[in-house]
Scaffold this motif. Structure first.
Motif, PDB file in Angstrom:
ATOM      1  N   LEU A 134      48.700  23.942  47.575  1.00 42.97           N
ATOM      2  CA  LEU A 134      48.931  24.586  46.277  1.00 42.97           C
ATOM      3  C   LEU A 134      47.619  24.733  45.513  1.00 42.97           C
ATOM      4  N   ALA A 135      46.797  23.694  45.534  1.00 38.28           N
ATOM      5  CA  ALA A 135      45.506  23.750  44.830  1.00 38.28           C
ATOM      6  C   ALA A 135      44.593  24.793  45.472  1.00 38.28           C
ATOM      7  N   MET A 136      44.625  24.867  46.803  1.00 45.34           N
ATOM      8  CA  MET A 136      43.820  25.878  47.501  1.00 45.34           C
ATOM      9  C   MET A 136      44.236  27.292  47.081  1.00 45.34           C
ATOM     10  N   CYS A 137      45.548  27.532  47.052  1.00 45.33           N
ATOM     11  CA  CYS A 137      46.042  28.873  46.684  1.00 45.33           C
ATOM     12  C   CYS A 137      45.657  29.210  45.245  1.00 45.33           C
ATOM     13  N   ALA A 138      45.796  28.241  44.341  1.00 41.47           N
ATOM     14  CA  ALA A 138      45.450  28.486  42.938  1.00 41.47           C
ATOM     15  C   ALA A 138      43.965  28.814  42.810  1.00 41.47           C
ATOM     16  N   ALA A 139      43.123  28.120  43.584  1.00 42.92           N
ATOM     17  CA  ALA A 139      41.683  28.380  43.530  1.00 42.92           C
ATOM     18  C   ALA A 139      41.370  29.787  44.054  1.00 42.92           C
ATOM     19  N   LEU A 140      42.064  30.193  45.113  1.00 44.33           N
ATOM     20  CA  LEU A 140      41.834  31.543  45.654  1.00 44.33           C
ATOM     21  C   LEU A 140      42.236  32.605  44.634  1.00 44.33           C
ATOM     22  N   MET A 141      43.362  32.368  43.990  1.00 45.40           N
ATOM     23  CA  MET A 141      43.831  33.334  42.985  1.00 45.40           C
ATOM     24  C   MET A 141      42.819  33.403  41.832  1.00 45.40           C
ATOM     25  N   ALA A 142      42.340  32.235  41.394  1.00 48.30           N
ATOM     26  CA  ALA A 142      41.362  32.202  40.291  1.00 48.30           C
ATOM     27  C   ALA A 142      40.072  32.919  40.693  1.00 48.30           C
ATOM     28  N   ALA A 143      39.762  32.893  41.989  1.00 50.34           N
ATOM     29  CA  ALA A 143      38.538  33.546  42.462  1.00 50.34           C
ATOM     30  C   ALA A 143      38.733  35.050  42.651  1.00 50.34           C
ATOM     31  N   GLY A 144      39.953  35.537  42.402  1.00 52.38           N
ATOM     32  CA  GLY A 144      40.188  36.981  42.448  1.00 52.38           C
ATOM     33  C   GLY A 144      40.834  37.499  43.715  1.00 52.38           C
ATOM     34  N   TRP A 145      41.208  36.625  44.645  1.00 45.78           N
ATOM     35  CA  TRP A 145      41.909  37.111  45.841  1.00 45.78           C
ATOM     36  C   TRP A 145      43.295  37.630  45.424  1.00 45.78           C
ATOM     37  N   PRO A 146      43.681  38.811  45.885  1.00 40.09           N
ATOM     38  CA  PRO A 146      44.949  39.408  45.435  1.00 40.09           C
ATOM     39  C   PRO A 146      46.161  38.803  46.148  1.00 40.09           C
ATOM     40  N   LEU A 147      46.565  37.636  45.688  1.00 41.72           N
ATOM     41  CA  LEU A 147      47.728  36.971  46.291  1.00 41.72           C
ATOM     42  C   LEU A 147      49.002  37.618  45.738  1.00 41.72           C
ATOM     43  N   LEU A 148      49.916  37.914  46.629  1.00 34.57           N
ATOM     44  CA  LEU A 148      51.120  38.658  46.228  1.00 34.57           C
ATOM     45  C   LEU A 148      52.314  37.764  45.943  1.00 34.57           C
ATOM     46  N   THR A 149      52.185  36.474  46.267  1.00 33.96           N
ATOM     47  CA  THR A 149      53.281  35.546  45.971  1.00 33.96           C
ATOM     48  C   THR A 149      52.706  34.348  45.216  1.00 33.96           C
ATOM     49  N   GLY A 150      53.586  33.533  44.674  1.00 33.90           N
ATOM     50  CA  GLY A 150      53.152  32.426  43.835  1.00 33.90           C
ATOM     51  C   GLY A 150      53.551  31.069  44.383  1.00 33.90           C
ATOM     52  N   PRO A 151      53.525  30.051  43.511  1.00 33.65           N
ATOM     53  CA  PRO A 151      53.728  28.667  43.957  1.00 33.65           C
ATOM     54  C   PRO A 151      55.023  28.427  44.720  1.00 33.65           C
ATOM     55  N   ALA A 152      56.082  29.187  44.439  1.00 35.22           N
ATOM     56  CA  ALA A 152      57.346  28.946  45.153  1.00 35.22           C
ATOM     57  C   ALA A 152      57.162  29.176  46.656  1.00 35.22           C
ATOM     58  N   ARG A 153      56.297  30.110  47.019  1.00 33.35           N
ATOM     59  CA  ARG A 153      56.015  30.335  48.447  1.00 33.35           C
ATOM     60  C   ARG A 153      54.863  29.469  48.924  1.00 33.35           C
ATOM     61  N   TRP A 154      53.869  29.260  48.065  1.00 38.22           N
ATOM     62  CA  TRP A 154      52.718  28.446  48.483  1.00 38.22           C
ATOM     63  C   TRP A 154      53.189  27.063  48.934  1.00 38.22           C
ATOM     64  N   ARG A 155      54.160  26.525  48.225  1.00 40.47           N
ATOM     65  CA  ARG A 155      54.553  25.140  48.515  1.00 40.47           C
ATOM     66  C   ARG A 155      55.189  24.987  49.900  1.00 40.47           C
ATOM     67  N   LEU A 156      55.521  26.112  50.532  1.00 35.99           N
ATOM     68  CA  LEU A 156      56.060  26.080  51.893  1.00 35.99           C
ATOM     69  C   LEU A 156      54.948  26.112  52.948  1.00 35.99           C
ATOM     70  N   GLY A 157      53.696  26.195  52.481  1.00 36.26           N
ATOM     71  CA  GLY A 157      52.583  26.323  53.430  1.00 36.26           C
ATOM     72  C   GLY A 157      52.342  27.787  53.783  1.00 36.26           C
ATOM     73  N   GLU A 158      52.667  28.637  52.854  1.00 32.49           N
ATOM     74  CA  GLU A 158      52.579  30.080  53.096  1.00 32.49           C
ATOM     75  C   GLU A 158      51.658  30.702  52.040  1.00 32.49           C
ATOM     76  N   ILE A 159      50.982  31.768  52.426  1.00 29.72           N
ATOM     77  CA  ILE A 159      50.171  32.511  51.466  1.00 29.72           C
ATOM     78  C   ILE A 159      50.215  33.978  51.891  1.00 29.72           C
ATOM     79  N   THR A 160      50.336  34.882  50.931  1.00 27.97           N
ATOM     80  CA  THR A 160      50.404  36.312  51.248  1.00 27.97           C
ATOM     81  C   THR A 160      49.364  37.045  50.417  1.00 27.97           C
ATOM     82  N   VAL A 161      48.539  37.810  51.106  1.00 31.38           N
ATOM     83  CA  VAL A 161      47.440  38.507  50.442  1.00 31.38           C
ATOM     84  C   VAL A 161      47.583  40.009  50.700  1.00 31.38           C
ATOM     85  N   ALA A 162      47.179  40.815  49.705  1.00 29.77           N
ATOM     86  CA  ALA A 162      47.284  42.271  49.850  1.00 29.77           C
ATOM     87  C   ALA A 162      46.453  42.737  51.046  1.00 29.77           C
TER      88      ALA A 162
END
Ligand SMILES: C[S@@+](CC[C@H](N)C(=O)[O-])C[C@H]1O[C@@H](n2cnc3c(N)ncnc32)[C@H](O)[C@@H]1O
Length: 240
Positions: A205-233
């Protein structure tokens, strides 16, 4: 990835005029098609799952498992479903058998067969599905890349590189966007090490939040991140 189809993509199924779903290249045993039928049937009971295989022997052996809403037939990317337009086509570990020169034409063929609001999912995973990636395409083209891992089944997020779809697997080299993404994930994962005392889920979750803060266009949020998933444009990872 069934969970992703039933979850964030479930709305497509609920509003589909014809809830036709295809498991393309289901393999030696039709396990994935049977599971897909069970899991997506909870979203919409009148789904029609069709498993399509190029290998006639695999179709013959799957026939014994046919039931209401689940059938098997021989075919390929042309999707032989009597002119019907599927709302979801899932091809896992199929396109990786083809060359980098070929996948684009197969993508185009499947996209041209989709219903309005339909998606094609071209994915890859390890043998027991603990490291998995997939590209979502809609009738207009690729939309996103998803990466899904089981916590404990990797040391660094970039371990998933060997399971990227054909469109990206040869692109994990400096100068390519998918390489930059995997490097950014590794860096954010390492920097989130203090979160590991609360578990790998918190670290992810912390990794995903850091990527989002760095400007990576993540298309989903914490509800999916917490499953070990990440989706990027898709634009953020598309081959150069
Ligand atoms: C590695 S298996 C994948 C099985 C399953 N989808 C999975 O992920 O466990 C790939 C399957 O794709 C089938 N296949 C290859 N090209 C195909 C095509 N053009 N159309 C349909 N099936 C195809 C092969 O016969 C094989 O059964």
């Amino acid at each position: 990835m069934d969970r992703w189809l039933a979850g964030p993509q479930g709305w497509r199924l609920r509003r589909a005029a014809d809830p036709l779903i295809i498991d393309l290249g289901y393999g030696a045993a039709p396990t994935t098609a049977v599971e897909l039928h069970t899991r997506l049937g909870r979203v919409r009971p009148d789904i029609d799952v069709v498993g399509i295989e190029i290998d006639p022997a695999r179709v013959r052996s799957a026939k014994a498992l046919e039931r209401d809403g689940l059938s098997f037939r021989q075919g390929g990317f042309e999707l032989p479903v009597d002119g019907r337009r599927p709302v979801m086509v899932r091809a896992f570990n199929v396109l990786r058998q083809y060359s980098e020169e070929e996948y684009g034409a197969h993508w185009d063929m499947v996209r041209s067969r989709l219903a309005d609001g339909g998606i094609f999912v071209d994915g890859t995973c390890d043998e027991i599905g603990r490291r998995s990636t997939w590209v979502e395409l809609n009738p207009d083209g690729p939309v996103s890349l998803s990466i899904s891992v089981r916590f404990g089944a990797f040391e660094l997020p970039s371990d998933v590189a060997e399971r990227l779809p054909k469109a990206l697997i040869h692109r994990n080299v400096p100068g390519e966007k998918v390489h930059a993404l995997l490097q950014a994930m590794d860096t954010a994962w390492i920097q989130a090490a203090p979160q590991a005392s609360y578990g790998n889920r918190q670290r992810w979750l912390a990794m995903c939040a850091a990527l989002m803060a760095a400007g990576w266009p993540l298309l989903t949020g914490p509800a999916r991140w917490r499953l070990g998933e990440i989706t990027v444009a898709w634009d953020a990872v598309a081959p150069a």
